[in-house]
Each structure stands twice: as C-alpha cells, then as structure tokens.
Design a protein around this motif. Structure first.
Motif, PDB file in Angstrom:
ATOM      1  N   GLY A 159      38.529  40.097 -63.264  1.00 28.18           N
ATOM      2  CA  GLY A 159      39.665  39.186 -63.223  1.00 28.18           C
ATOM      3  C   GLY A 159      39.721  38.266 -64.430  1.00 28.18           C
ATOM      4  O   GLY A 159      40.786  38.058 -65.015  1.00 28.18           O
ATOM      5  N   GLY A 160      38.570  37.710 -64.816  1.00 27.67           N
ATOM      6  CA  GLY A 160      38.527  36.832 -65.978  1.00 27.67           C
ATOM      7  C   GLY A 160      38.876  37.565 -67.262  1.00 27.67           C
ATOM      8  O   GLY A 160      39.582  37.028 -68.130  1.00 27.67           O
ATOM      9  N   GLN A 161      38.402  38.804 -67.392  1.00 24.10           N
ATOM     10  CA  GLN A 161      38.714  39.602 -68.579  1.00 24.10           C
ATOM     11  C   GLN A 161      40.203  39.944 -68.624  1.00 24.10           C
ATOM     12  O   GLN A 161      40.816  39.948 -69.689  1.00 24.10           O
ATOM     13  N   ARG A 162      40.778  40.214 -67.460  1.00 24.47           N
ATOM     14  CA  ARG A 162      42.216  40.516 -67.411  1.00 24.47           C
ATOM     15  C   ARG A 162      43.042  39.312 -67.860  1.00 24.47           C
ATOM     16  O   ARG A 162      44.042  39.466 -68.550  1.00 24.47           O
ATOM     17  N   GLN A 163      42.598  38.126 -67.454  1.00 27.08           N
ATOM     18  CA  GLN A 163      43.354  36.946 -67.885  1.00 27.08           C
ATOM     19  C   GLN A 163      43.211  36.730 -69.384  1.00 27.08           C
ATOM     20  O   GLN A 163      44.138  36.242 -70.041  1.00 27.08           O
TER      21      GLN A 163
END
Length: 325
Positions: A159-163
C-alpha cells in the motif's frame, strides 16, 4: 489577491440535483460545497480538515474541474480557470495535479507502473519515448522506488509503495499545485509518517504548493502551514497551524480539537460532546449551520449565516461569538 497567491477560491458552490419517483419530482439539492473562500500562497501547505462528508474532497475536485462547480470563481495565478475552454484547461492541467486517497483503486491494475507514471507525459507529448522512459525511472527513484521495477504491476507493490507511485505520477509534469486528497488515510501509521516526510521533502526540492485534505488532525498539524476547518460545505475557521491548534476560536474547531487523541498517555483535556448528528446537506439549518449542535448558540445564530471574516491578522472565523481565550 497579490503576487504571492497561487490559488484563490471565491464563493465556490457545488450542488448536486436529483429527482425521485415516477413523476420525477425534484428533490432539494445536496449542498456539498456552499460558498467556500480560500487562498493558497506559493510554496505553502494549506490543510483542509473536517468530518467525513463535509465537502472537503468536493472542494479539491472542483478546483481541478474534475467536478464542474455550480457557482464561484477559481483563480490560478490570477486567471479564472472556470472560464477556460477544454483545450485551454488541458494545458493548465500540467500545473495542477492530484494524489488520490485510495492507493489501490486509483491505479489501473492492467497497466505497468511505468505506463501509469508516464501516462501524463505521453498525453501531453513531453519529450521522446526514450526520454519519457528515463523520466519515469528518475521519478521512481525520487519517491523511493526501485527503477528496475518499472515493468511491474500495481498488485506487486504494498500500500505504501502504491501511494509512492501515485506521488510519482503527480510529479511527472512538474506541477505547481498538488491537491493531496487524504493521501495517507488508507495506510498504516508507520507508513503514513514515511509518505508525509516524502511530501515535505518533495515540496522543498521542487518548490511545490499543497492543498492537503484530511480528517486526521494530527496529520494536518504535522504538515500544514495554515489550516482551514470545514463544516457542512462551508469554511468556519482558518488560521496559522500553530495558532489554530493552540487556541481555536470557532466552537466546532474547539470540539474537534477536544476529540483528537494526545501523544502523552497521562495528559488530560476536557472532552466536548456535541449534541445530535451532522445535519443533512440536503436540508441545511437556517442561520449558522452549526447552531443545532453548538453549546454556545444564541438567537442570532439561528437567524442569519455569519460572515467569514478576519477577526485579527491571519485569523478568519465564521461565528458571531468566537471563543477567544
């Protein structure tokens, strides 16, 4: 309006109209945004905070014309962009970008990360195909991703990488203004801090201006220079971040601050419990929209909408009886 103002919003309204029943009877409009005034200076972060459903996201979308406003004016670098035709608006979109709330649904699962980040470059025909590929890898490295993962798909990232991918996409066209629509609300707390620190770093590096939308008071306090508090489609208070958190003037802001958790486990503060629920934006109360829940309401509050006015330098409040300590 002065030379340091990047974005000026005046009397912005967005009403949603609908019909019901076999006879298509018109219902009262949903007043999602009901006369918002905002000014964002070059290089600053303006936080926009309020309860869910108060109209924060709609304000951001109207500024970008992802939603067409019902009324009002939006000046970007001194020009009213609501008067622009689609072709002129397409050119302007290079300077105004958005980071979406959900890092999962905002990325096309059928496209590689490289294609997602580079889509804006392709649409606006920036440089050659080879140069765009290099630019995408540079952007990935800038936001803390590995350039060699350029051909991976969104489901292969956390999720953090997607953001971070969403942030890179917003940066691709070198914008002047980024509207961050609750960019960390879907992330774990530790990842939230990483993304916030990244946004601060990028702002300093690329001289960016942010409208940071959130319902999380602690997040807004961490990143914002000034904070605007929104209730039921209207701005009720705006001030420097430190001043607002130290001494809120509007009763709604005061109640919001009392509900926010403290960082120290032994610290105590008086909790303000508001009466009732938030009224429907389809049926906004007369006068001050907050008066049915306000503990300090008086007759004036029920009769006329209070003006949003500057009570002291840098402090704007829409209240007949601001709570000054």
């Amino acid at each position: 309006m002065n030379n340091n103002d990047l974005l000026v919003v005046r009397k912005l309204k967005k009403y949603f109209f609908s019909e019901k029943g076999f006879l298509k009877t018109a219902e009262p409009p949903v007043k999602a945004v009901d006369g918002v005034d905002l000014t964002i200076k070059k290089g600053e972060t303006l936080g926009l905070v309020g309860e869910s459903g108060c109209g924060k996201t709609t304000v951001g979308r109207c500024i970008l014309r992802l939603e067409e406003p019902t009324e009002g004016e939006v000046y970007f670098e001194g020009v009213n962009i609501l008067a622009h035709d689609p072709k002129t608006m397409e050119k302007l979109r290079r300077d105004m970008q958005i980071i979406f709330q959900d890092p999962y649904s905002s990325l096309n699962p059928r496209r590689t990360v490289g294609k997602i980040i580079g889509e804006g470059l392709e649409i606006h025909r920036v440089d050659s195909a080879r140069q765009r590929e290099e630019r995408v890898k540079e952007l990935m490295e800038t936001v803390g991703l590995l350039p060699e993962h350029v051909n991976r798909y969104p489901h292969e990232f956390s999720g953090g990488q997607r953001q971070r991918i969403g942030v890179a996409r917003a940066l691709a066209l070198n914008p002047k203004l980024i509207i961050a629509d609750e960019p960390v609300s879907a992330l774990d707390v530790s990842i939230q801090a990483q993304i916030l620190n990244l946004l601060v770093h990028l702002q300093r590096r690329f001289d960016l201006t942010y409208l940071f939308i959130s319902h999380d008071l602690s997040v807004v306090r961490h990143i914002s220079d000034r904070v605007a508090v929104m209730y039921l489609g209207r701005i009720v208070e705006l001030a420097e971040s430190a001043s607002l958190y130290r001494n809120p003037y509007h009763p709604y802001t005061e109640a919001l601050m009392s509900a926010a958790p403290t960082s120290h486990p032994l610290s105590k503060k008086k909790r303000i419990i508001l009466e009732g629920d938030v009224p429907s934006p389809r049926n906004v109360p007369p006068g001050c929209s907050f008066h049915p829940r306000c503990l300090h309401r008086k007759t004036e509050c029920k009769q006329k909408i209070p003006e949003f006015q500057e009570t002291e330098p840098g402090r704007w409040v829409a209240c007949y009886f601001p709570r000054k300590d």
